[in-house]
Scaffold this active site. Structure first.
Site, PDB file in Angstrom:
ATOM      1  N   ASN A  69     -29.087  15.709   9.964  1.00 16.83           N
ATOM      2  CA  ASN A  69     -29.307  16.226  11.214  1.00 16.83           C
ATOM      3  C   ASN A  69     -30.469  17.425  11.223  1.00 16.83           C
ATOM      4  OD1 ASN A  69     -28.487  19.038  12.157  1.00 16.83           O
ATOM      5  ND2 ASN A  69     -26.964  18.678  10.747  1.00 16.83           N
ATOM      6  N   ASN A  99     -20.103  32.073  15.007  1.00 19.26           N
ATOM      7  CA  ASN A  99     -21.084  31.716  13.814  1.00 19.26           C
ATOM      8  C   ASN A  99     -22.528  32.152  14.277  1.00 19.26           C
ATOM      9  OD1 ASN A  99     -23.221  29.760  12.622  1.00 19.26           O
ATOM     10  ND2 ASN A  99     -21.522  29.237  11.651  1.00 19.26           N
ATOM     11  N   CYS A 129     -30.629  29.781   7.316  1.00 20.30           N
ATOM     12  CA  CYS A 129     -31.739  29.767   8.054  1.00 20.30           C
ATOM     13  C   CYS A 129     -33.113  30.306   7.272  1.00 20.30           C
ATOM     14  CB  CYS A 129     -31.535  30.687   9.254  1.00 20.30           C
ATOM     15  SG  CYS A 129     -30.036  30.460  10.200  1.00 20.30           S
ATOM     16  N   LYS A 165     -21.278  31.886   5.022  1.00 15.88           N
ATOM     17  CA  LYS A 165     -21.218  30.683   4.667  1.00 15.88           C
ATOM     18  C   LYS A 165     -22.463  30.408   4.042  1.00 15.88           C
ATOM     19  CE  LYS A 165     -21.087  26.117   7.260  1.00 15.88           C
ATOM     20  NZ  LYS A 165     -21.009  25.461   8.513  1.00 15.88           N
ATOM     21  N   GLY A 217     -21.041  14.775   5.798  1.00 16.21           N
ATOM     22  CA  GLY A 217     -20.214  13.747   6.028  1.00 16.21           C
ATOM     23  C   GLY A 217     -19.676  13.263   4.333  1.00 16.21           C
ATOM     24  N   GLY A 244     -17.614  17.098   4.150  1.00  9.83           N
ATOM     25  CA  GLY A 244     -17.339  15.807   4.044  1.00  9.83           C
ATOM     26  C   GLY A 244     -15.776  15.445   4.139  1.00  9.83           C
TER      27      GLY A 244
HETATM   28  C1  LIG Z   1     -24.807  18.074  14.091  1.00  7.24           C
HETATM   29  C2  LIG Z   1     -24.578  19.364  13.219  1.00  7.24           C
HETATM   30  C3  LIG Z   1     -24.859  20.676  13.506  1.00  7.24           C
HETATM   31  C4  LIG Z   1     -24.494  21.507  12.598  1.00  7.24           C
HETATM   32  N1  LIG Z   1     -24.909  23.008  13.404  1.00  7.24           N
HETATM   33  C5  LIG Z   1     -24.377  24.008  12.507  1.00  7.24           C
HETATM   34  C6  LIG Z   1     -24.552  25.428  12.888  1.00  7.24           C
HETATM   35  O1  LIG Z   1     -24.883  25.543  14.098  1.00  7.24           O
HETATM   36  N2  LIG Z   1     -24.319  26.371  12.183  1.00  7.24           N
HETATM   37  C7  LIG Z   1     -23.638  26.206  10.828  1.00  7.24           C
HETATM   38  O2  LIG Z   1     -23.076  27.161  10.038  1.00  7.24           O
HETATM   39  N3  LIG Z   1     -23.329  24.838  10.288  1.00  7.24           N
HETATM   40  C8  LIG Z   1     -23.921  23.778  11.019  1.00  7.24           C
HETATM   41  N4  LIG Z   1     -23.762  22.529  10.642  1.00  7.24           N
HETATM   42  C9  LIG Z   1     -22.787  22.313   9.231  1.00  7.24           C
HETATM   43  C10 LIG Z   1     -21.461  22.105   9.439  1.00  7.24           C
HETATM   44  O3  LIG Z   1     -20.882  23.150   9.993  1.00  7.24           O
HETATM   45  C11 LIG Z   1     -21.094  21.706   7.961  1.00  7.24           C
HETATM   46  O4  LIG Z   1     -21.141  22.860   7.241  1.00  7.24           O
HETATM   47  C12 LIG Z   1     -21.628  20.392   7.391  1.00  7.24           C
HETATM   48  O5  LIG Z   1     -21.998  19.625   8.266  1.00  7.24           O
HETATM   49  C13 LIG Z   1     -20.696  20.110   6.240  1.00  7.24           C
HETATM   50  O6  LIG Z   1     -19.317  19.696   6.675  1.00  7.24           O
HETATM   51  P1  LIG Z   1     -18.905  18.124   7.213  1.00  7.24           P
HETATM   52  O7  LIG Z   1     -19.645  17.253   6.167  1.00  7.24           O
HETATM   53  O8  LIG Z   1     -17.556  17.942   7.149  1.00  7.24           O
HETATM   54  O9  LIG Z   1     -19.615  18.209   8.534  1.00  7.24           O
HETATM   55  C14 LIG Z   1     -23.855  21.488  11.457  1.00  7.24           C
HETATM   56  C15 LIG Z   1     -23.952  20.238  11.053  1.00  7.24           C
HETATM   57  C16 LIG Z   1     -23.743  19.090  11.867  1.00  7.24           C
HETATM   58  C17 LIG Z   1     -23.748  17.805  11.479  1.00  7.24           C
END
Ligand SMILES: Cc1cc2nc3c(=O)[nH]c(=O)nc-3n(C[C@H](O)[C@H](O)[C@H](O)COP(=O)(O)O)c2cc1C
Length: 304
Positions: A69, A99, A129, A165, A217, A244
């Site tokens: 993304n 956040n 960022c 984070k 994921g 994930g």
């Molecule tokens: C569509 C999307 C938007 C995200 N937006 C943020 C965000 O605004 N701030 C943040 O700290 N992490 C953001 N993340 C990261 C997720 O919080 C997470 O750290 C990352 O996706 C890994 O975990 P997962 O595999 O369970 O999704 C975003 C992830 C996705 C997929």
């Protein structure tokens, strides 16, 4: 007995399962499937001091066992959150984590002051960022800039426990974790997304308009487990593990690696009920193994 109840930085959670930032909005849409109060906590969509429209589309690409993304932190701005979303969230029985993100030190200072006054339980600081004043390298990729942002936010937001984070796009994540711990972080969460790219072989252009994006994921899970374990060994503050997690087995594995709590993100796009299945499975695992408190399992892996 609630085996899953735990504390993180002095905040009480009914269970250690938290919705990951950016994948759960501000909770309202998921509340149509089930009361979001079944979760331990929600990390709200990443907020900036002013509204952000995000990156141009396409900003999502599929990958084997995951997704890329480049949403680009689209959000309504912190004041909109405080006025419109927070009052509703406060009526749900759930730990609310704000956040926050920014492109300059001044942005981070300004938003930290705002959330310090807001009725949120914790703050999660996203340091992935790009630093707009220093050529776009993410704040979180150097121990010095990661520590500097942590220090600023801690100073401007002394009333809230601060969870930083971490970005996985670094050579030595333990070093960054130690730097933010020394700068005043009360906890760390990891991992954010891994930088990736896909190319459309027909047009020979990247699929994402932003060229690159963040991979999340199940594909990233082993990387996240490895990094959580490295950080767990490097710091004294609690570690929150994500990246994930899709099943209760993944969640237990993450706890064994060293996570005091876990976050679920991308898995909820495939199954909005995933966190509920995870909570149920974790509880049954604890019962079957005669473990009274989830805290007793944290970091329980025995390395060879
Ligand atoms: C569509 C999307 C938007 C995200 N937006 C943020 C965000 O605004 N701030 C943040 O700290 N992490 C953001 N993340 C990261 C997720 O919080 C997470 O750290 C990352 O996706 C890994 O975990 P997962 O595999 O369970 O999704 C975003 C992830 C996705 C997929």
């Amino acid at each position: 007995m609630n085996r899953l109840a735990m504390q993180l930085c002095g905040v009480d959670f009914k269970n250690p399962v938290i919705a990951a930032s950016g994948t759960y909005g501000f909770g309202r849409e998921y509340n149509e499937f089930y009361p979001i109060s079944r979760l331990g906590g929600i990390s709200c969509k990443g907020m900036t001091i002013r509204e952000k429209l995000g990156n141009p589309p396409p900003r999502i690409a599929e990958t084997p066992d995951g997704m890329l993304n480049s949403v680009g932190l689209q959000n309504p701005g912190v004041e909109h959150f405080i006025e419109h979303d927070l009052p509703w969230l406060r009526q749900q029985d759930i730990v609310v984590i704000a956040n926050i993100a920014g492109g300059t030190e001044e942005d981070y200072a300004a938003i930290a002051e705002k959330v310090n006054e807001a009725d949120v339980d914790m703050v999660e600081l996203n340091i992935s960022c790009p630093n707009v004043k220093a050529g776009g390298a993410a704040f979180g990729t150097s121990p010095a800039t990661a520590a500097q942002i942590t220090k600023i936010v801690k100073e401007k937001c002394p009333r809230k426990p601060l969870m930083v984070k971490l970005s996985p796009n670094v050579t030595n994540i333990a070093e960054i974790a130690r730097a933010v711990e020394a700068a005043g972080a009360d906890s760390v969460s990891l991992i954010n997304t891994l930088l990736g790219m896909r190319i459309d072989i027909r047009t020979r252009r990247p699929i994402l308009r932003n060229n690159k994006g963040g991979l999340s994921g199940p594909a990233v899970f082993p990387v996240a487990v490895r990094m959580v374990n490295e950080v767990y060994q490097a710091v004294k503050i609690p570690v929150v593990g994500l990246g994930g997690i899709a099943t209760w087995q993944d969640a237990i594995e993450m706890v064994l690696a060293g996570a005091s709590a876990i976050q679920v993100g991308t898995a909820m796009f495939a199954d909005p009920y995933a966190p509920l299945h995870i909570i149920e499975g974790m509880d049954e695992y604890l019962e079957e193994n005669g473990i009274d408190r989830i805290a007793d399992l944290v970091g329980g892996v025995t390395l060879w």
